[in-house]
Enzyme design. Structure first.
Site, PDB file in Angstrom:
ATOM      1  NE  ARG A   1      -3.774  -2.353   2.211  1.00  0.00           N
ATOM      2  CZ  ARG A   1      -3.619  -3.307   3.109  1.00  0.00           C
ATOM      3  NH1 ARG A   1      -2.757  -3.148   4.089  1.00  0.00           N
ATOM      4  NH2 ARG A   1      -4.333  -4.408   3.053  1.00  0.00           N
ATOM      5  CB  VAL A   2       4.345   2.047   0.657  1.00  0.00           C
ATOM      6  CG1 VAL A   2       5.357   3.144   0.374  1.00  0.00           C
ATOM      7  CG2 VAL A   2       4.035   1.997   2.145  1.00  0.00           C
TER       8      VAL A   2
END
Length: 508
Positions: free
Chosen positions: A371-372
């Site tokens: 999710r980065v």
């Protein structure tokens, strides 16, 4: 827990409590009323705080415990020593401090237990500082967005699910699918790429023989000098298993708070939750789903929230977490897996089916996510890995349909062939992490179509030949590419030329 009725105690205990109350008061002194299964119940100590260290007197010497249950008239304390030495009626005093462990560079290269005691047969560890086992996580204003890559050396992760310094990326899958192997390769890559990242490996309830093999391997790879191992075995008490990840995090935070970078590996948090469940049930806390206590989510959230990329004002250090969770029959919707998935910044899901097909690391392109995203990816790998995840997912879908029929159009056949080459390319042996330049040229050779003439079964041979040729003929350019910047057009042409030359030698 209901208020303790003193009348329920034996006459000797009642007399001891009355005497203690008369002579010293029950503010900072208490008495053990009952003990068993690693838990001591203490009457008194009215000024005790959560996680405060208690000293229990016994015939064999003082035994330490820490307060976990704070009831109206009684404290539930978890023993850090052997409960056979503690008897009802023993005097208990407050040590005046919360639980802490030794921290500092003196721990590097050592194997210790969660209390900082050496397990490797080496000398006692004397550090200048101690770190609090449980502390509040850094607030939002003290953090910075995750933007520096933490390279694992594993092509499929660095290209599709990049991990950044300060990120929390879950490694999840059934037992014996290669979860620990990913974590160890990441540790080895930090030494291979000559980064200053300190590795902290927390073994929760692991066999000591497995830990010994790991230490030997890390020494062989030259990684042990920048590694701390916090080890607990299945025979250790639940209290030590519970403390292990928090103690390891305190050791990692020392480096983060001093402007350095640390990598935390928790192997694994499933055993940690089970140890906490055991302690909670012994402390008479009400059980909930699967007999876990109601605060089991908080158990892991307060642990993993401590991993962060600090702001420039706080020294710009980082603590990256790779927690490991074991699933049963691939069920990622179970209680503990869903808890940890919702806490972390993404997960790498290892599929049993892929593992037994020989695709290792057995990473599921569909269920894994970071999710980065691209902010934590080197520009070089990002420039070639953009469509890798989509292409791989589409190939696996097409391949499952293709086995039912042979009438496929040329475009579909071409896509399936490209997918087979990508799948072969992403296979990687353990203990062989790859640098940025090796990842770039490998992915580029397949995604650009220059390796389309190579049989999928010979992709690994062609990859090895290409890497050897480029390193032999253009060492300086490859070292420059390894810094992670997007390569110039001239460098890409040079790589294309070498790739075409290698591919000719593998034509059918």
């Amino acid at each position: 827990m209901t208020k303790l009725s003193v009348t329920e105690l034996s006459r000797d205990l009642r007399d001891a409590i009355v005497q203690l109350e008369t002579t010293e008061g029950l503010e900072k002194v208490g008495i053990v009323t009952r003990v068993g299964d690693g838990v001591a119940w203490v009457h008194g100590l009215q000024s005790a705080g959560y996680s405060e260290v208690l000293t229990i007197e016994s015939d064999a010497g003082d035994v330490e415990a820490f307060a976990l249950n704070l009831n109206e008239d009684e404290i539930g304390a978890v023993l850090l020593g052997n409960d056979s030495e503690v008897k009802a009626g023993a005097r208990v005093t407050l040590k005046g401090e919360t639980l802490s462990v030794p921290v500092g560079p003196e721990l590097l290269g050592r194997v210790v237990d969660p209390l900082g005691r050496p397990l490797d047969g080496g000398p006692a560890i004397k550090t200048k500082q101690r770190g609090v086992v449980e502390r509040e996580a850094i607030g939002v204003m003290g953090r910075k967005s995750v933007h520096e890559p933490l390279m694992t050396g594993i092509v499929s992760i660095d290209a599709m699910f990049p991990i950044g310094r300060g990120q929390r990326e879950l490694i999840i899958g059934d037992r014996q699918t290669g979860k620990t192997a990913i974590a160890i390769d990441t540790m080895i890559n930090q030494a291979k790429q000559k980064t200053s990242v300190v590795n902290v490996y927390v073994a929760i309830g692991q066999k000591l023989s497995k830990i010994a093999r790991l230490v030997d391997r890390l020494k062989e790879e030259g990684v042990m000098d920048q590694t701390i191992i916090v080890a607990t075995s299945p025979s250790d008490s639940a209290s030590l298993l519970y403390l292990a990840p928090y103690a390891g995090t305190a050791m990692g935070e020392y480096f983060r708070d001093n402007g350095e970078h640390a990598l935390m590996i928790y192997d694994d948090l499933t055993k940690h939750a089970v140890a906490y469940r055991q302690m909670s049930l012994l402390l008479r806390r009400p059980p909930g789903r699967e007999a876990f206590p109601g605060d089991v989510f908080y158990l892991h959230s307060r642990l993993l929230e401590r991993s962060a990329k600090l702001s420039d004002d706080l020294g710009a250090g980082s603590l990256t977490a790779l927690p490991i969770i074991e699933t049963q029959a691939g069920d990622i919707s179970a209680y503990i897996p869903t808890n940890v998935i919702s806490i972390t910044d993404g997960q790498i899901f290892l599929e049993t089916d892929l593992f037994y097909q020989g695709i290792r690391p057995a990473i599921s392109a569909g269920l894994s996510v970071s999710r980065v995203g691209g902010a934590a990816q080197t520009k070089a790998v990002k420039s070639v890995g953009g469509n890798l995840k989509l292409g791989l997912s589409q190939f696996r879908e097409l391949a499952s349909f293709a086995q039912f029929g042979s009438d496929l159009d040329d475009a579909t056949k071409s896509q399936i062939d490209r997918g087979r080459r990508l799948t072969e390319l992403l296979k990687q042996l353990q203990y062989q992490p790859m640098g940025v330049w090796e990842q770039f040229v490998s992915i580029h050779a397949v995604t650009s179509g220059l390796f389309d003439v190579v049989d999928p079964d010979r992709i690994k041979e062609a990859q090895a030949a290409l890497i050897a040729k480029l390193w032999g003929d253009h060492k300086a350019e490859m070292r420059e590419l390894n810094k992670g910047d997007k390569p110039s057009d001239e460098l890409v042409e040079l790589i294309d030329s070498a790739t075409k030359s290698v591919a000719k030698g593998f034509e059918d």
